[in-house]
Design an enzyme around this catalytic site. Sequence first.
Site, PDB file in Angstrom:
ATOM      1  N   ASN A  10      31.714  45.717  43.962  1.00 27.74           N
ATOM      2  CA  ASN A  10      32.908  44.964  44.367  1.00 27.74           C
ATOM      3  C   ASN A  10      33.688  45.769  45.417  1.00 27.74           C
ATOM      4  O   ASN A  10      34.186  46.856  45.138  1.00 27.74           O
ATOM      5  CB  ASN A  10      33.765  44.722  43.107  1.00 27.74           C
ATOM      6  N   ASP A  20      35.225  49.117  33.492  1.00 29.97           N
ATOM      7  CA  ASP A  20      35.384  47.758  32.986  1.00 29.97           C
ATOM      8  C   ASP A  20      36.879  47.537  32.897  1.00 29.97           C
ATOM      9  O   ASP A  20      37.631  48.434  32.504  1.00 29.97           O
ATOM     10  CB  ASP A  20      34.708  47.572  31.636  1.00 29.97           C
ATOM     11  N   PHE A  30      42.511  40.060  44.235  1.00 29.02           N
ATOM     12  CA  PHE A  30      41.487  39.188  43.654  1.00 29.02           C
ATOM     13  C   PHE A  30      41.883  38.858  42.218  1.00 29.02           C
ATOM     14  O   PHE A  30      42.932  39.283  41.724  1.00 29.02           O
ATOM     15  CB  PHE A  30      40.108  39.878  43.699  1.00 29.02           C
ATOM     16  N   TYR A  87      43.248  37.851  38.846  1.00 22.10           N
ATOM     17  CA  TYR A  87      44.530  37.333  38.360  1.00 22.10           C
ATOM     18  C   TYR A  87      45.717  37.814  39.198  1.00 22.10           C
ATOM     19  O   TYR A  87      46.875  37.574  38.832  1.00 22.10           O
ATOM     20  CB  TYR A  87      44.733  37.762  36.895  1.00 22.10           C
ATOM     21  N   HIS A 109      46.400  49.715  37.554  1.00 24.66           N
ATOM     22  CA  HIS A 109      45.619  50.223  36.423  1.00 24.66           C
ATOM     23  C   HIS A 109      44.415  51.006  36.919  1.00 24.66           C
ATOM     24  O   HIS A 109      44.083  52.062  36.398  1.00 24.66           O
ATOM     25  CB  HIS A 109      45.178  49.043  35.563  1.00 24.66           C
TER      26      HIS A 109
HETATM   27  P1  IMP Z   1      35.562  43.709  35.665  1.00 26.55           P
HETATM   28  O1  IMP Z   1      34.738  43.468  34.463  1.00 26.55           O
HETATM   29  O2  IMP Z   1      36.081  45.082  35.744  1.00 26.55           O
HETATM   30  O3  IMP Z   1      34.891  43.263  36.930  1.00 26.55           O
HETATM   31  O4  IMP Z   1      36.875  42.828  35.570  1.00 26.55           O
HETATM   32  C1  IMP Z   1      36.844  41.622  34.860  1.00 26.55           C
HETATM   33  C2  IMP Z   1      37.855  40.662  35.380  1.00 26.55           C
HETATM   34  O5  IMP Z   1      39.174  41.173  35.172  1.00 26.55           O
HETATM   35  C3  IMP Z   1      37.785  40.367  36.868  1.00 26.55           C
HETATM   36  O6  IMP Z   1      36.841  39.346  37.140  1.00 26.55           O
HETATM   37  C4  IMP Z   1      39.184  39.882  37.144  1.00 26.55           C
HETATM   38  O7  IMP Z   1      39.324  38.542  36.777  1.00 26.55           O
HETATM   39  C5  IMP Z   1      40.022  40.727  36.199  1.00 26.55           C
HETATM   40  N1  IMP Z   1      40.560  41.905  36.904  1.00 26.55           N
HETATM   41  C6  IMP Z   1      40.197  43.204  36.770  1.00 26.55           C
HETATM   42  N2  IMP Z   1      40.921  43.983  37.594  1.00 26.55           N
HETATM   43  C7  IMP Z   1      41.754  43.158  38.260  1.00 26.55           C
HETATM   44  C8  IMP Z   1      42.746  43.372  39.272  1.00 26.55           C
HETATM   45  O8  IMP Z   1      43.001  44.491  39.749  1.00 26.55           O
HETATM   46  N3  IMP Z   1      43.383  42.274  39.704  1.00 26.55           N
HETATM   47  C9  IMP Z   1      43.140  41.030  39.231  1.00 26.55           C
HETATM   48  N4  IMP Z   1      42.228  40.774  38.318  1.00 26.55           N
HETATM   49  C10 IMP Z   1      41.527  41.833  37.826  1.00 26.55           C
END
Ligand code: IMP
Length: 198
Positions: free
Chosen positions: A15, A72, A155, A157, A184
């Site tokens: 990503n 994650d 991206f 939320y 975060h």
């Molecule tokens: P991942 O498994 O780390 O890719 O994150 C899972 C999901 O959490 C992503 O598809 C987003 O919907 C949400 N997410 C994680 N980090 C962010 C952020 O920094 N901004 C907005 N949404 C986030």
Amino acid sequence: MAERSATVVVAATANPHKLAEMNAVFHGAIELLPRPAHVPEVVEDADSFVGNARLKARSIVAATGRAALADDSGLEVDVLDGAPGVESAYYGGGDHDDAANRARLLEELAAVADEERTARFRTVFVLARPDGSEVVAEGTCEGRIGHIERGSEGFGYDPLFIPSDSDGRTFGEHTAAEKNAISHRSRACHALLAALRA
Ligand code: IMP
């Protein structure tokens, strides 16, 4: 030449938003190698962020024989008992369908008052090494969920998340640099650097 040699790891994520955020904090102290195309996607079926990050990091170590860094992350909404949590990417029913995820979140919170819309983003990193050792680090960003989408930066939320450490704008209305200062993910990056230096 840096005084201290960089920790070189294979990045589990491809990503570009995440890689940019991570590189901005690591500043070369951790060198991220691109995830090789032949490494299969793992099924992220653990019930915690750390469990899923470990699954991703270990699968890359197994495929490459090199140290790997996986994250994650997701959104935890208090009034929803921590949902969407590990389901954040699939909350709206699709696979990483950000618009559907946000639409479901707004629907779930339709009757919830401002003061009860508290939430946080959480990121957990697992740096896994071929010798079986690992370093775990975590970062959170507290905030609340707005009633309408605002902004088009970032991206996921971001257009709904209003961080407590800012001025009332959503993350979607923050520049990448502003978000990096309080996110975060950047906090987890700093925690990881501190753990590696300890
Ligand atoms: P991942 O498994 O780390 O890719 O994150 C899972 C999901 O959490 C992503 O598809 C987003 O919907 C949400 N997410 C994680 N980090 C962010 C952020 O920094 N901004 C907005 N949404 C986030």
